[in-house]
Design a protein around this motif. Structure first.
Motif, PDB file in Angstrom:
ATOM      1  N   GLN A  78       0.824  -1.207   0.000  1.00  0.00           N
ATOM      2  CA  GLN A  78       0.000   0.000   0.000  1.00  0.00           C
ATOM      3  C   GLN A  78       0.863   1.264   0.000  1.00  0.00           C
ATOM      4  N   ALA A  79       1.897   1.260   0.809  1.00  0.00           N
ATOM      5  CA  ALA A  79       2.783   2.425   0.846  1.00  0.00           C
ATOM      6  C   ALA A  79       3.458   2.630  -0.506  1.00  0.00           C
ATOM      7  N   LEU A  80       3.902   1.540  -1.122  1.00  0.00           N
ATOM      8  CA  LEU A  80       4.575   1.648  -2.413  1.00  0.00           C
ATOM      9  C   LEU A  80       3.613   2.065  -3.523  1.00  0.00           C
ATOM     10  N   ALA A  81       2.349   1.694  -3.409  1.00  0.00           N
ATOM     11  CA  ALA A  81       1.358   2.152  -4.390  1.00  0.00           C
ATOM     12  C   ALA A  81       1.243   3.670  -4.363  1.00  0.00           C
ATOM     13  N   ASN A  82       1.386   4.273  -3.179  1.00  0.00           N
ATOM     14  CA  ASN A  82       1.406   5.731  -3.076  1.00  0.00           C
ATOM     15  C   ASN A  82       2.636   6.319  -3.752  1.00  0.00           C
ATOM     16  N   VAL A  83       3.783   5.678  -3.567  1.00  0.00           N
ATOM     17  CA  VAL A  83       5.021   6.152  -4.186  1.00  0.00           C
ATOM     18  C   VAL A  83       4.848   6.221  -5.703  1.00  0.00           C
ATOM     19  N   ILE A  84       4.248   5.186  -6.278  1.00  0.00           N
ATOM     20  CA  ILE A  84       4.042   5.142  -7.726  1.00  0.00           C
ATOM     21  C   ILE A  84       3.044   6.209  -8.152  1.00  0.00           C
ATOM     22  N   ALA A  85       1.903   6.280  -7.464  1.00  0.00           N
ATOM     23  CA  ALA A  85       0.851   7.224  -7.860  1.00  0.00           C
ATOM     24  C   ALA A  85       1.291   8.673  -7.717  1.00  0.00           C
ATOM     25  N   LEU A  86       2.104   8.950  -6.718  1.00  0.00           N
ATOM     26  CA  LEU A  86       2.542  10.322  -6.461  1.00  0.00           C
ATOM     27  C   LEU A  86       3.831  10.678  -7.203  1.00  0.00           C
ATOM     28  N   THR A  87       4.355   9.716  -7.974  1.00  0.00           N
ATOM     29  CA  THR A  87       5.596   9.887  -8.753  1.00  0.00           C
ATOM     30  C   THR A  87       6.755  10.377  -7.879  1.00  0.00           C
ATOM     31  N   ILE A  88       6.954   9.675  -6.760  1.00  0.00           N
ATOM     32  CA  ILE A  88       8.058   9.990  -5.855  1.00  0.00           C
ATOM     33  C   ILE A  88       9.323   9.298  -6.359  1.00  0.00           C
ATOM     34  N   GLY A  89      10.426  10.005  -6.353  1.00  0.00           N
ATOM     35  CA  GLY A  89      11.648   9.483  -6.937  1.00  0.00           C
ATOM     36  C   GLY A  89      12.402   8.475  -6.102  1.00  0.00           C
ATOM     37  N   ASP A  90      12.145   8.423  -4.779  1.00  0.00           N
ATOM     38  CA  ASP A  90      12.927   7.554  -3.905  1.00  0.00           C
ATOM     39  C   ASP A  90      12.099   7.282  -2.656  1.00  0.00           C
ATOM     40  N   VAL A  91      11.984   6.030  -2.268  1.00  0.00           N
ATOM     41  CA  VAL A  91      11.212   5.696  -1.066  1.00  0.00           C
ATOM     42  C   VAL A  91      11.797   6.357   0.178  1.00  0.00           C
ATOM     43  N   ALA A  92      13.105   6.620   0.163  1.00  0.00           N
ATOM     44  CA  ALA A  92      13.753   7.261   1.301  1.00  0.00           C
ATOM     45  C   ALA A  92      13.353   8.723   1.451  1.00  0.00           C
ATOM     46  N   ALA A  93      12.578   9.242   0.485  1.00  0.00           N
ATOM     47  CA  ALA A  93      12.060  10.613   0.570  1.00  0.00           C
ATOM     48  C   ALA A  93      10.635  10.635   1.097  1.00  0.00           C
ATOM     49  N   CYS A  94      10.198   9.512   1.683  1.00  0.00           N
ATOM     50  CA  CYS A  94       8.835   9.411   2.223  1.00  0.00           C
ATOM     51  C   CYS A  94       8.879   9.137   3.721  1.00  0.00           C
ATOM     52  N   VAL A  95       7.871   9.631   4.426  1.00  0.00           N
ATOM     53  CA  VAL A  95       7.706   9.314   5.837  1.00  0.00           C
ATOM     54  C   VAL A  95       6.336   8.684   6.014  1.00  0.00           C
ATOM     55  N   LYS A  96       6.287   7.542   6.681  1.00  0.00           N
ATOM     56  CA  LYS A  96       5.035   6.841   6.972  1.00  0.00           C
ATOM     57  C   LYS A  96       4.644   7.118   8.413  1.00  0.00           C
ATOM     58  N   VAL A  97       3.408   7.593   8.630  1.00  0.00           N
ATOM     59  CA  VAL A  97       2.930   7.982   9.957  1.00  0.00           C
ATOM     60  C   VAL A  97       1.739   7.100  10.312  1.00  0.00           C
ATOM     61  N   ASP A  98       1.789   6.450  11.479  1.00  0.00           N
ATOM     62  CA  ASP A  98       0.751   5.477  11.823  1.00  0.00           C
ATOM     63  C   ASP A  98       0.699   5.282  13.335  1.00  0.00           C
ATOM     64  N   ASP A  99      -0.451   4.801  13.808  1.00  0.00           N
ATOM     65  CA  ASP A  99      -0.613   4.529  15.238  1.00  0.00           C
ATOM     66  C   ASP A  99      -0.562   3.037  15.547  1.00  0.00           C
ATOM     67  N   THR A 100      -0.281   2.188  14.533  1.00  0.00           N
ATOM     68  CA  THR A 100      -0.292   0.743  14.748  1.00  0.00           C
ATOM     69  C   THR A 100       1.038   0.118  14.357  1.00  0.00           C
ATOM     70  N   LEU A 101       1.291  -1.072  14.901  1.00  0.00           N
ATOM     71  CA  LEU A 101       2.518  -1.794  14.553  1.00  0.00           C
ATOM     72  C   LEU A 101       2.528  -2.234  13.090  1.00  0.00           C
ATOM     73  N   PRO A 102       1.425  -2.810  12.560  1.00  0.00           N
ATOM     74  CA  PRO A 102       1.448  -3.165  11.137  1.00  0.00           C
ATOM     75  C   PRO A 102       1.694  -1.958  10.237  1.00  0.00           C
TER      76      PRO A 102
END
Length: 275
Positions: free
Chosen positions: A168-192
């Motif tokens: 799911q996170a990587l689907a966002n990277v593709i849709a948002l045309t992000i150049g590098d996964v290391a340029a993303c921050v994932k924010v969540d309240d759960t372990l999964p």
């Protein structure tokens, strides 16, 4: 050609319930209790919260695999719960969730200013959720009325696999045309949700108080004393420790300062997971 780490964040991938909406993450947990009750199976709120962050069918399967819940099922039906039983509970869960999700759709205090800060810093906003698309569409529509419109939304059943994997996170990277996964921050309240970000190669921020681990609504959270907050921080930090988020924050309201700190570290050449 050679690899060059990104110098600043390009996107934030945000969870929904317990992160941006529904302080305390009550919408899914209470409906799990109601869905199991329609089969005469008792389920506590604490039990319902256990696998939070997974897709809802997988969440129910995980609950049914817990020995104490499986024993209740077997006492009621004289057999262990099968995948067909999980599907039957899920089919009870879905209409209840759709009918009731609006009762717990308020934005978490501080969410809009935090998101505005991220947009001002040049970040695109993607989202993932354990909600299936039927529920997610309702949540997205209600959030839009309240002023929150992310750039992309990925529901739990949009892809063959979900959390704790990276899809799911990587689907966002593709849709948002992000150049590098290391340029993303994932924010969540759960372990999964944190594992989702880590397995996708992103920076991760775990939220202590707005979601599943505290399990209080906002007024009850505000009523906690400083010593009670400190005690809960220590407990919840211990729960997050096995998945090793890069940062922990109380709520999304604290995210702008963390975004600035991540950008400063990236400017020095640091990457996700480096401590």
């Amino acid at each position: 050609m050679h690899y060059q780490a990104p110098a600043q964040l390009q996107a934030a991938i945000l969870d929904w319930a317990g992160t941006v909406v529904d302080f305390g993450s009550f919408a899914p947990t209470r409906i799990f209790v109601e869905a199991f009750a329609t089969f005469d199976i008792e389920l506590s709120l604490d039990e319902a919260r256990g696998p939070m962050g997974m897709g809802k069918w997988d969440h129910i399967r995980s609950l049914c695999d817990q020995p104490q819940i499986a024993a209740r099922f077997e006492q009621r039906f004289a057999r262990p719960p099968s995948d067909a039983d999980v599907t039957a509970i899920y089919e009870r869960f879905m209409p209840l969730q759709i009918a009731n999700v609006g009762k717990h759709s308020a934005l978490i205090p501080g969410a809009l200013p935090a998101i505005a800060h991220m947009r001002q810093a040049g970040l695109k906003i993607g989202t993932t959720s354990g909600y299936p698309r039927q529920v997610m569409d309702h949540v997205v529509a209600l959030a839009a009325v309240a002023g929150y419109q992310p750039d992309h939304v990925v529901a739990a059943d949009d892809l063959p696999t979900g959390r704790p994997g990276p899809a799911q996170a990587l689907a966002n990277v593709i849709a948002l045309t992000i150049g590098d996964v290391a340029a993303c921050v994932k924010v969540d309240d759960t372990l999964p949700g944190i594992l989702e970000g880590r397995s996708a190669g992103m920076w991760t921020v775990g939220l202590r108080f707005s979601g599943n681990f505290l399990g209080l609504d906002h007024p009850a959270f505000q009523a906690l004393t400083p010593s009670e907050l400190d005690r809960h921080r220590l407990r919840i930090d211990g729960l997050f420790a096995p998945v090793r988020p890069d940062y922990l924050a109380d709520t999304i309201a604290d995210l702008p300062a963390i975004i600035d700190r991540i950008n400063a570290r990236m400017a020095r050449g640091e990457t996700p997971g480096s401590h």
